[in-house]
Design a protein around this motif. Structure first.
Motif, PDB file in Angstrom:
ATOM      1  N   ALA A   1       0.825  -1.203   0.000  1.00 22.79           N
ATOM      2  CA  ALA A   1       0.000   0.000   0.000  1.00 22.79           C
ATOM      3  C   ALA A   1       0.863   1.259   0.000  1.00 22.79           C
ATOM      4  CB  ALA A   1      -0.934   0.001   1.199  1.00 22.79           C
ATOM      5  N   LEU A   2       1.950   1.240   0.783  1.00 22.79           N
ATOM      6  CA  LEU A   2       2.859   2.397   0.790  1.00 22.79           C
ATOM      7  C   LEU A   2       3.510   2.602  -0.570  1.00 22.79           C
ATOM      8  CD1 LEU A   2       4.614   2.169   4.269  1.00 22.79           C
ATOM      9  CD2 LEU A   2       3.145   4.003   3.420  1.00 22.79           C
ATOM     10  N   LEU A   3       3.912   1.517  -1.209  1.00 21.44           N
ATOM     11  CA  LEU A   3       4.498   1.633  -2.545  1.00 21.44           C
ATOM     12  C   LEU A   3       3.481   2.176  -3.549  1.00 21.44           C
ATOM     13  CD1 LEU A   3       6.642  -1.621  -2.771  1.00 21.44           C
ATOM     14  CD2 LEU A   3       7.460   0.732  -2.567  1.00 21.44           C
ATOM     15  N   TYR A   4       2.241   1.779  -3.383  1.00 20.37           N
ATOM     16  CA  TYR A   4       1.185   2.278  -4.260  1.00 20.37           C
ATOM     17  C   TYR A   4       0.953   3.769  -4.046  1.00 20.37           C
ATOM     18  CZ  TYR A   4      -3.391   2.956  -6.355  1.00 20.37           C
ATOM     19  OH  TYR A   4      -4.425   3.424  -7.109  1.00 20.37           O
ATOM     20  N   ILE A   5       0.920   4.177  -2.783  1.00 19.21           N
ATOM     21  CA  ILE A   5       0.648   5.581  -2.460  1.00 19.21           C
ATOM     22  C   ILE A   5       1.835   6.475  -2.824  1.00 19.21           C
ATOM     23  CG2 ILE A   5       0.288   7.196  -0.545  1.00 19.21           C
ATOM     24  CD1 ILE A   5      -1.333   4.920   0.809  1.00 19.21           C
ATOM     25  N   LEU A   6       3.032   6.066  -2.440  1.00 18.26           N
ATOM     26  CA  LEU A   6       4.197   6.928  -2.618  1.00 18.26           C
ATOM     27  C   LEU A   6       4.795   6.867  -4.025  1.00 18.26           C
ATOM     28  CD1 LEU A   6       5.985   6.260   0.788  1.00 18.26           C
ATOM     29  CD2 LEU A   6       4.520   8.193   0.166  1.00 18.26           C
ATOM     30  N   LEU A   7       4.868   5.670  -4.607  1.00 20.15           N
ATOM     31  CA  LEU A   7       5.548   5.515  -5.892  1.00 20.15           C
ATOM     32  C   LEU A   7       4.613   5.133  -7.038  1.00 20.15           C
ATOM     33  CD1 LEU A   7       8.686   3.553  -4.635  1.00 20.15           C
ATOM     34  CD2 LEU A   7       8.466   6.015  -5.028  1.00 20.15           C
ATOM     35  N   GLU A   8       3.332   5.025  -6.735  1.00 23.38           N
ATOM     36  CA  GLU A   8       2.307   4.657  -7.706  1.00 23.38           C
ATOM     37  C   GLU A   8       2.597   3.318  -8.390  1.00 23.38           C
ATOM     38  OE1 GLU A   8       1.639   7.935 -10.320  1.00 23.38           O
ATOM     39  OE2 GLU A   8       1.077   9.267  -8.679  1.00 23.38           O
ATOM     40  N   ILE A   9       3.147   2.371  -7.627  1.00 22.35           N
ATOM     41  CA  ILE A   9       3.358   1.009  -8.109  1.00 22.35           C
ATOM     42  C   ILE A   9       2.069   0.245  -7.845  1.00 22.35           C
ATOM     43  CG2 ILE A   9       4.659  -1.129  -7.792  1.00 22.35           C
ATOM     44  CD1 ILE A   9       7.038   0.604  -6.957  1.00 22.35           C
ATOM     45  N   SER A  10       1.483  -0.302  -8.898  1.00 22.68           N
ATOM     46  CA  SER A  10       0.166  -0.920  -8.751  1.00 22.68           C
ATOM     47  C   SER A  10       0.220  -2.187  -7.905  1.00 22.68           C
ATOM     48  CB  SER A  10      -0.422  -1.243 -10.124  1.00 22.68           C
ATOM     49  OG  SER A  10       0.357  -2.238 -10.752  1.00 22.68           O
ATOM     50  N   MET A  11      -0.879  -2.425  -7.193  1.00 18.32           N
ATOM     51  CA  MET A  11      -1.038  -3.642  -6.390  1.00 18.32           C
ATOM     52  C   MET A  11      -1.964  -4.570  -7.171  1.00 18.32           C
ATOM     53  SD  MET A  11      -1.603  -2.112  -2.544  1.00 18.32           S
ATOM     54  CE  MET A  11      -1.806  -3.712  -1.814  1.00 18.32           C
ATOM     55  N   GLU A  12      -1.416  -5.656  -7.688  1.00 19.42           N
ATOM     56  CA  GLU A  12      -2.216  -6.608  -8.446  1.00 19.42           C
ATOM     57  C   GLU A  12      -2.853  -7.608  -7.481  1.00 19.42           C
ATOM     58  OE1 GLU A  12      -2.854  -6.546 -11.681  1.00 19.42           O
ATOM     59  OE2 GLU A  12      -1.665  -4.721 -11.856  1.00 19.42           O
ATOM     60  N   PRO A  13      -4.185  -7.631  -7.400  1.00 16.74           N
ATOM     61  CA  PRO A  13      -4.855  -8.545  -6.459  1.00 16.74           C
ATOM     62  C   PRO A  13      -4.541 -10.023  -6.730  1.00 16.74           C
ATOM     63  CG  PRO A  13      -6.397  -6.931  -7.336  1.00 16.74           C
ATOM     64  CD  PRO A  13      -5.123  -6.774  -8.083  1.00 16.74           C
ATOM     65  N   LEU A  14      -4.406 -10.402  -7.987  1.00 16.94           N
ATOM     66  CA  LEU A  14      -4.131 -11.804  -8.313  1.00 16.94           C
ATOM     67  C   LEU A  14      -2.769 -12.241  -7.777  1.00 16.94           C
ATOM     68  CD1 LEU A  14      -5.166 -14.332  -9.697  1.00 16.94           C
ATOM     69  CD2 LEU A  14      -4.072 -13.556 -11.799  1.00 16.94           C
ATOM     70  N   VAL A  15      -1.800 -11.355  -7.821  1.00 19.50           N
ATOM     71  CA  VAL A  15      -0.470 -11.672  -7.290  1.00 19.50           C
ATOM     72  C   VAL A  15      -0.552 -11.936  -5.789  1.00 19.50           C
ATOM     73  CG1 VAL A  15       1.839 -10.732  -6.876  1.00 19.50           C
ATOM     74  CG2 VAL A  15       0.745 -10.398  -9.096  1.00 19.50           C
ATOM     75  N   TYR A  16      -1.280 -11.074  -5.084  1.00 16.05           N
ATOM     76  CA  TYR A  16      -1.430 -11.259  -3.642  1.00 16.05           C
ATOM     77  C   TYR A  16      -2.255 -12.501  -3.318  1.00 16.05           C
ATOM     78  CZ  TYR A  16       0.753  -6.839  -2.501  1.00 16.05           C
ATOM     79  OH  TYR A  16       1.658  -5.831  -2.349  1.00 16.05           O
ATOM     80  N   LEU A  17      -3.253 -12.802  -4.142  1.00 12.02           N
ATOM     81  CA  LEU A  17      -4.098 -13.968  -3.896  1.00 12.02           C
ATOM     82  C   LEU A  17      -3.326 -15.271  -4.059  1.00 12.02           C
ATOM     83  CD1 LEU A  17      -6.954 -15.007  -3.298  1.00 12.02           C
ATOM     84  CD2 LEU A  17      -7.350 -15.009  -5.764  1.00 12.02           C
ATOM     85  N   VAL A  18      -2.582 -15.402  -5.151  1.00  9.55           N
ATOM     86  CA  VAL A  18      -1.787 -16.612  -5.380  1.00  9.55           C
ATOM     87  C   VAL A  18      -0.721 -16.753  -4.297  1.00  9.55           C
ATOM     88  CG1 VAL A  18      -0.147 -17.716  -6.956  1.00  9.55           C
ATOM     89  CG2 VAL A  18      -2.217 -16.660  -7.857  1.00  9.55           C
TER      90      VAL A  18
END
Length: 133
Positions: A86-103
């Motif tokens: 979440a911090l990487l998403y907020i600060l660096l706009e690196i997307s969080m892929e839900p499928l990556v986290y799910l697997v």
């Protein structure tokens, strides 16, 4: 196991997995990483095997309620992982892929259950062997 040990164990697991994925990315190269399906599969296998070894060790060493301790370590690990994502998403706009986290979460749950089971069985086998001697 004390709660401070659970947090340290979780943080250590997170940093170990980050270090291993960084080393693998350095070896292969960043350009190949974004295009290679086999490298993504390799990351999953590497993370699963590493987590399995860590939870096997935890199950071996923890004599009182090893599954509870393993799930607490896993919960804190996932809190750290999602917080950093979440911090990487907020600060660096690196997307969080839900499928990556799910697997990754599914493999991690399997590693928790299987690793703890293997660690408990190994400890039990060693205790039985020592009693026979």
């Amino acid at each position: 196991m004390k709660y401070s040990r659970i947090v340290l164990f979780s943080l250590g697991l997170y940093l170990l997995l980050v270090a291993l994925s960084t080393i693998a990315t350095k070896i292969v190269g960043f350009d190949e990483m974004t295009q290679s399906t086999s490298l993504t599969f390799t990351y999953y296998v590497l993370g699963f095997v590493t987590s399995l070894i860590v939870y096997c060790y935890l199950g071996y060493k923890q004599t009182v309620s090893p599954y509870k301790q393993a799930f607490l370590v896993a919960a804190v690990y996932w809190f750290i992982d999602l917080s950093v994502g979440a911090l990487l998403y907020i600060l660096l706009e690196i997307s969080m892929e839900p499928l990556v986290y799910l697997v990754s979460a599914l493999l991690h749950v399997i590693a928790v259950l299987l690793g703890t089971l293997l660690g408990v069985q190994l400890r039990s086998k060693i205790i039985k062997h020592n009693k026979k001697s």
